[in-house]
Every structure is written in C-alpha cells, then in structure tokens.
Design an enzyme around this catalytic site. Structure first.
Site, PDB file in Angstrom:
ATOM      1  CG  HIS A   1      -1.957  -1.121   1.166  1.00  0.00           C
ATOM      2  ND1 HIS A   1      -2.589  -1.584   2.296  1.00  0.00           N
ATOM      3  CD2 HIS A   1      -2.410  -1.878   0.139  1.00  0.00           C
ATOM      4  CE1 HIS A   1      -3.422  -2.579   1.951  1.00  0.00           C
ATOM      5  NE2 HIS A   1      -3.322  -2.765   0.648  1.00  0.00           N
TER       6      HIS A   1
ATOM      7  CB  CYS B   1       5.480  18.440  -8.811  1.00  0.00           C
ATOM      8  SG  CYS B   1       6.630  17.679  -9.973  1.00  0.00           S
TER       9      CYS B   1
ATOM     10  CG  ASN C   1      -5.178 -10.403  15.285  1.00  0.00           C
ATOM     11  OD1 ASN C   1      -5.658  -9.838  16.268  1.00  0.00           O
ATOM     12  ND2 ASN C   1      -5.208  -9.887  14.073  1.00  0.00           N
TER      13      ASN C   1
ATOM     14  CB  ALA D   1       2.831  -8.934  16.814  1.00  0.00           C
TER      15      ALA D   1
HETATM   16  C1  BV8 Z   1      -7.956  -2.509  -5.330  1.00  0.00           C
HETATM   17  C2  BV8 Z   1      -3.148   2.786   2.459  1.00  0.00           C
HETATM   18  C3  BV8 Z   1      -8.431  -2.811  -7.620  1.00  0.00           C
HETATM   19  C4  BV8 Z   1      -3.510   4.163   2.769  1.00  0.00           C
HETATM   20  C5  BV8 Z   1      -5.054   1.262   2.614  1.00  0.00           C
HETATM   21  C6  BV8 Z   1     -11.910  -7.567  -3.553  1.00  0.00           C
HETATM   22  C7  BV8 Z   1     -10.831  -7.504  -4.430  1.00  0.00           C
HETATM   23  C8  BV8 Z   1     -10.252  -6.279  -4.747  1.00  0.00           C
HETATM   24  C9  BV8 Z   1     -10.721  -5.103  -4.154  1.00  0.00           C
HETATM   25  C10 BV8 Z   1     -11.778  -5.163  -3.274  1.00  0.00           C
HETATM   26  C11 BV8 Z   1     -12.366  -6.392  -2.977  1.00  0.00           C
HETATM   27  N1  BV8 Z   1     -13.376  -6.142  -2.094  1.00  0.00           N
HETATM   28  C12 BV8 Z   1     -13.419  -4.813  -1.812  1.00  0.00           C
HETATM   29  C13 BV8 Z   1     -12.470  -4.191  -2.529  1.00  0.00           C
HETATM   30  C14 BV8 Z   1     -12.212  -2.768  -2.511  1.00  0.00           C
HETATM   31  C15 BV8 Z   1     -11.213  -2.381  -1.437  1.00  0.00           C
HETATM   32  C16 BV8 Z   1     -11.386  -3.136  -0.138  1.00  0.00           C
HETATM   33  O1  BV8 Z   1     -10.681  -4.101   0.128  1.00  0.00           O
HETATM   34  N2  BV8 Z   1     -12.294  -2.670   0.708  1.00  0.00           N
HETATM   35  C17 BV8 Z   1     -12.504  -3.298   1.988  1.00  0.00           C
HETATM   36  C18 BV8 Z   1     -12.602  -2.237   3.069  1.00  0.00           C
HETATM   37  C19 BV8 Z   1     -13.753  -4.159   1.891  1.00  0.00           C
HETATM   38  N3  BV8 Z   1      -9.862  -2.590  -1.913  1.00  0.00           N
HETATM   39  C20 BV8 Z   1      -9.289  -1.611  -2.629  1.00  0.00           C
HETATM   40  O2  BV8 Z   1      -9.857  -0.582  -2.960  1.00  0.00           O
HETATM   41  C21 BV8 Z   1      -7.842  -1.842  -3.022  1.00  0.00           C
HETATM   42  N4  BV8 Z   1      -7.690  -1.567  -4.421  1.00  0.00           N
HETATM   43  O3  BV8 Z   1      -8.361  -3.579  -5.047  1.00  0.00           O
HETATM   44  O4  BV8 Z   1      -7.727  -2.099  -6.640  1.00  0.00           O
HETATM   45  C22 BV8 Z   1      -9.653  -1.982  -7.844  1.00  0.00           C
HETATM   46  C23 BV8 Z   1      -9.509  -0.830  -8.618  1.00  0.00           C
HETATM   47  C24 BV8 Z   1     -10.656  -0.057  -8.862  1.00  0.00           C
HETATM   48  C25 BV8 Z   1     -11.910  -0.428  -8.315  1.00  0.00           C
HETATM   49  C26 BV8 Z   1     -12.013  -1.568  -7.501  1.00  0.00           C
HETATM   50  C27 BV8 Z   1     -10.870  -2.350  -7.254  1.00  0.00           C
HETATM   51  C28 BV8 Z   1      -6.917  -0.872  -2.296  1.00  0.00           C
HETATM   52  C29 BV8 Z   1      -6.856  -1.211  -0.836  1.00  0.00           C
HETATM   53  C30 BV8 Z   1      -5.762  -0.371  -0.164  1.00  0.00           C
HETATM   54  C31 BV8 Z   1      -6.397   0.732   0.642  1.00  0.00           C
HETATM   55  N5  BV8 Z   1      -5.355   1.452   1.365  1.00  0.00           N
HETATM   56  N6  BV8 Z   1      -4.041   1.910   3.192  1.00  0.00           N
HETATM   57  C32 BV8 Z   1      -3.303   4.476   4.214  1.00  0.00           C
HETATM   58  O5  BV8 Z   1      -2.785   3.667   5.005  1.00  0.00           O
HETATM   59  O6  BV8 Z   1      -3.689   5.588   4.577  1.00  0.00           O
HETATM   60  S1  BV8 Z   1      -5.913   0.124   3.496  1.00  0.00           S
HETATM   61  C33 BV8 Z   1      -5.600   0.206   5.161  1.00  0.00           C
HETATM   62  O7  BV8 Z   1      -6.243  -0.957   5.696  1.00  0.00           O
HETATM   63  C34 BV8 Z   1      -4.160   0.061   5.585  1.00  0.00           C
HETATM   64  O8  BV8 Z   1      -3.238  -0.201   4.546  1.00  0.00           O
HETATM   65  C35 BV8 Z   1      -4.208  -1.140   6.514  1.00  0.00           C
HETATM   66  O9  BV8 Z   1      -3.014  -1.812   6.589  1.00  0.00           O
HETATM   67  C36 BV8 Z   1      -5.234  -1.920   5.804  1.00  0.00           C
HETATM   68  C37 BV8 Z   1      -5.793  -3.124   6.460  1.00  0.00           C
HETATM   69  O10 BV8 Z   1      -6.060  -2.828   7.795  1.00  0.00           O
HETATM   70  P1  BV8 Z   1      -5.223  -3.668   8.882  1.00  0.00           P
HETATM   71  O11 BV8 Z   1      -3.776  -3.474   8.612  1.00  0.00           O
HETATM   72  O12 BV8 Z   1      -5.721  -5.058   8.911  1.00  0.00           O
HETATM   73  O13 BV8 Z   1      -5.562  -2.894  10.202  1.00  0.00           O
HETATM   74  P2  BV8 Z   1      -6.872  -3.049  11.098  1.00  0.00           P
HETATM   75  O14 BV8 Z   1      -6.890  -1.898  12.052  1.00  0.00           O
HETATM   76  O15 BV8 Z   1      -8.055  -3.335  10.241  1.00  0.00           O
HETATM   77  O16 BV8 Z   1      -6.593  -4.389  11.943  1.00  0.00           O
HETATM   78  C38 BV8 Z   1      -5.551  -4.389  12.903  1.00  0.00           C
HETATM   79  C39 BV8 Z   1      -5.430  -5.812  13.421  1.00  0.00           C
HETATM   80  O17 BV8 Z   1      -4.335  -5.851  14.337  1.00  0.00           O
HETATM   81  C40 BV8 Z   1      -6.656  -6.293  14.171  1.00  0.00           C
HETATM   82  O18 BV8 Z   1      -6.971  -7.608  13.745  1.00  0.00           O
HETATM   83  C41 BV8 Z   1      -6.186  -6.322  15.638  1.00  0.00           C
HETATM   84  O19 BV8 Z   1      -6.805  -7.369  16.373  1.00  0.00           O
HETATM   85  C42 BV8 Z   1      -4.722  -6.590  15.465  1.00  0.00           C
HETATM   86  N7  BV8 Z   1      -3.860  -6.151  16.561  1.00  0.00           N
HETATM   87  C43 BV8 Z   1      -4.045  -5.115  17.416  1.00  0.00           C
HETATM   88  N8  BV8 Z   1      -2.994  -5.061  18.270  1.00  0.00           N
HETATM   89  C44 BV8 Z   1      -2.127  -6.063  17.927  1.00  0.00           C
HETATM   90  C45 BV8 Z   1      -2.680  -6.756  16.828  1.00  0.00           C
HETATM   91  N9  BV8 Z   1      -2.086  -7.809  16.251  1.00  0.00           N
HETATM   92  C46 BV8 Z   1      -0.899  -8.201  16.770  1.00  0.00           C
HETATM   93  N10 BV8 Z   1      -0.295  -7.577  17.821  1.00  0.00           N
HETATM   94  C47 BV8 Z   1      -0.882  -6.522  18.425  1.00  0.00           C
HETATM   95  N11 BV8 Z   1      -0.292  -5.915  19.462  1.00  0.00           N
HETATM   96 ZN    ZN Z   2       5.076  16.976 -11.536  1.00  0.00          ZN
END
Ligand code: BV8
Ligand code: ZN
Length: 261
Positions: A132, A164, A230, A248
């Site tokens: 990402h 830029c 997790n 972790a």
């Molecule tokens: C795309 C960057 C093609 C910016 C982020 C199926 C296939 C393809 C696409 C999709 C699909 N279904 C839906 C989609 C669309 C969408 C998507 O996935 N939506 C979701 C919400 C349903 N995907 C996209 O749009 C992707 N693009 O597929 O392109 C396309 C093109 C055009 C049209 C359609 C498709 C792009 C996705 C990237 C988005 N960008 N981030 C930024 O960071 O600002 S996503 C963002 O969420 C972060 O990158 C983050 O890493 C990511 C996932 O979240 P997690 O890392 O899991 O974090 P979260 O808080 O959720 O969970 C934390 C976990 O840690 C928990 O489980 C917790 O229990 C645990 N935890 C807590 N403490 C600890 C711990 N674990 C261990 N130790 C601890 N101490």
């Molecule tokens: Zn430029």
C-alpha cells in the site's frame, strides 16, 4: 504445558520445517510501537471514515484535509520505533533467504527494523514488499515524479501543500487509496512467492482489505500452511491452520527464536 505454549511450539515447528515463508503484516504489528491501528478501539478510522480521506475523490475534493490527516500520521509515526515484532521478523528475513516480508502498512517500521538488525550488513533481504505504499514517499498528481519525502507538511492551506519541483502541480502521499490499484510489480512479487510458499505467517491484520487479504488464501490454495498471530479473531481466523492468540511483540520473538517457550 499450557495450550498457548503448545501452540507456540507447534508454530516453531511449522516455521522450521517450511520451505518458503511469506509473512503478511497489518497495522497490528505496529500497535506496540504506538501507531494507531485502523479499526481498533483507538482506530484511525474511528475519528475519520475511510471514504472521507483515503480515496482519490477525497483528495480531489479537499487535498488540504487529506494532507492534514497524512501529515498527522507521518508526525505520529516519526516518533515511533520498531517494536520486538518488527525486529524479530527482520532477524528471520536476514537469516533465511526463503522468507519474504509483505506489509499493508505505510509506516516504514519494517524498513527501520531491517536497517537496525542488519547493522553494517546489507538489509535488503529484510525490506518488505509494501503493498500500500509509504507515508514517506510522495508522487506528483500530474507528472511521473516520485520521491522520498520526510518531515513536516504545512497543511494549513492549499497554498502551503507540497508541490512538484518539476511541474508545480500538487504532490500526494505515495500510498494506495481505496479504489486504486496496488503497484502491479509488488503484487506480482508477493503473489508469486505465495504460490510456492510452504507457510504464510499473518501478523496483526483484520484481513478485511483486498487484495492483500487474499495473500494467505493463495498460500493455502497452493498447499501451504497459514499461521495467524493476533490478539483477536479476524476474517482469516477460521481459515488459519494455527492461531497464536496474543500481541505480536510478545509472540514473534518466541516464535522466531530458539530457547525456552
Ligand atoms: C484494489 C493505504 C483494484 C492508505 C489502505 C476484492 C478484491 C479487490 C478489491 C476489493 C475487494 N473487495 C473490496 C475491494 C475494494 C477495497 C477493499 O478491500 N475494501 C474493503 C474495506 C472491503 N480494496 C481496494 O480498494 C484496493 N484496491 O483492489 O484495486 C480496484 C480498482 C478499482 C476499483 C475496484 C478495485 C486498495 C486497498 C488499499 C487501501 N489502502 N491503506 C493508508 O494507510 O492511509 S488500506 C488500510 O487498511 C491500511 O493499509 C491497513 O493496513 C489496511 C488493512 O487494515 P489492517 O492493517 O488489517 O488494520 P486493522 O486496524 O483493520 O486491523 C488491525 C489488526 O491488528 C486487528 O486484527 C487487531 O486485532 C490486530 N492487533 C491489534 N494489536 C495487535 C494486533 N495484532 C498483533 N499484535 C498486536 N499488538
Ligand atoms: Zn510533476
């Protein structure tokens, strides 16, 4: 021996026996460094809605607000250090040429851990594939310019936002927003490793964001084993072969290192 110790021993055995390991991390691996996760209690998305900020439309509509959020996240992360989980994963990747780190995170903490653990040696085998992008890179919204970019961003007005140096158009964070495609070379590298990996170690992700969340499933479909680290259940838990329940920062050093469980 309690269940957790038995699970850790089993995890160690799977890791040692595996030929080809893909590690997928999410925001949870940085939680113990003080970086807020996205969907947890203090989640980043709690105060903001993803569709308000991490999308191209949001940036078109209000680049100042989006930059304000990223400037705050960059400032937050710049005060954070890699934790024991990042460091253990860096040691694993430096010691084993068949380990590939893949991260959804944009905080740069895996790279910092790689450089810290490598010392004067070459850190490159422990540098993660960044699905990402990175908080510390920017790219131009018009030309192809892309560069490292650290330090404070003045998001007090549209006039003070970074521009830029080549074409004077607005720069944006070099991260992948919702609805944007991931960098194809990084995706191909990650899924290419997944297709031949014997093990996928999934650390600190809610496994909700695709296509990243499909990576462990690709390992499983190719006959590999999935181990999840997790403190809570996730969308992947039911498909994991082994779940190591806990933070972790405590589990990874024991999983990766020898010594008493
Ligand atoms: C795309 C960057 C093609 C910016 C982020 C199926 C296939 C393809 C696409 C999709 C699909 N279904 C839906 C989609 C669309 C969408 C998507 O996935 N939506 C979701 C919400 C349903 N995907 C996209 O749009 C992707 N693009 O597929 O392109 C396309 C093109 C055009 C049209 C359609 C498709 C792009 C996705 C990237 C988005 N960008 N981030 C930024 O960071 O600002 S996503 C963002 O969420 C972060 O990158 C983050 O890493 C990511 C996932 O979240 P997690 O890392 O899991 O974090 P979260 O808080 O959720 O969970 C934390 C976990 O840690 C928990 O489980 C917790 O229990 C645990 N935890 C807590 N403490 C600890 C711990 N674990 C261990 N130790 C601890 N101490
Ligand atoms: Zn430029």
């Amino acid at each position: 021996m309690c269940d957790a110790e038995a699970a850790l021993r089993e995890g160690r055995g799977l890791l040692a026996a595996a030929r080809g390991v893909v590690v997928l991390t999410g925001a949870g691996v940085s939680a113990e460094s003080g970086v807020p996760t996205f969907r947890g209690e203090e989640g980043l998305w709690k105060r903001y809605r993803a569709e308000d900020l991490a999308t191209p439309a949001a940036f078109r509509e209000d680049p100042r607000l989006v930059w304000e959020w990223y400037a705050w996240r960059r400032e937050t992360v710049e005060g954070c250090r890699p934790n024991a989980a990042h460091l253990a994963l860096a040691r694993l990747a430096l010691e084993r040429s068949d380990v590939t780190l893949v991260t959804q995170n944009v905080d740069g903490l895996h790279e910092a851990a790689a450089r810290e653990e490598a010392g004067d040696a070459d850190p490159s085998s422990a540098l993660p594939l960044e699905l990402h992008g990175s908080l510390f890179r920017v790219r131009c919204t018009r030309c192809s310019r892309r560069e490292a970019h650290r330090g404070p961003v003045d998001a007090s007005s549209e006039q003070t936002l970074p521009r830029c140096p080549s074409c004077r158009e607005l720069l944006r964070p070099d991260v992948v927003w919702f609805g944007e495609s991931l960098p194809s070379d990084v995706v191909e590298a990650a899924f290419g490793e997944a297709r031949t990996a014997g093990l996928c170690l999934v650390v600190g992700t809610s496994a909700r964001v695709h296509p990243a969340a499909s990576l462990p499933l690709a390992v499983r479909e190719a006959g590999g084993t999935v181990v999840e680290v997790n403190p809570a259940d996730t969308a992947l838990t039911a498909r994991a072969d082994l779940v190591l329940r806990g933070p972790a920062g405590r589990i990874l050093p024991s999983l990766v290192e020898e010594g008493p469980v």
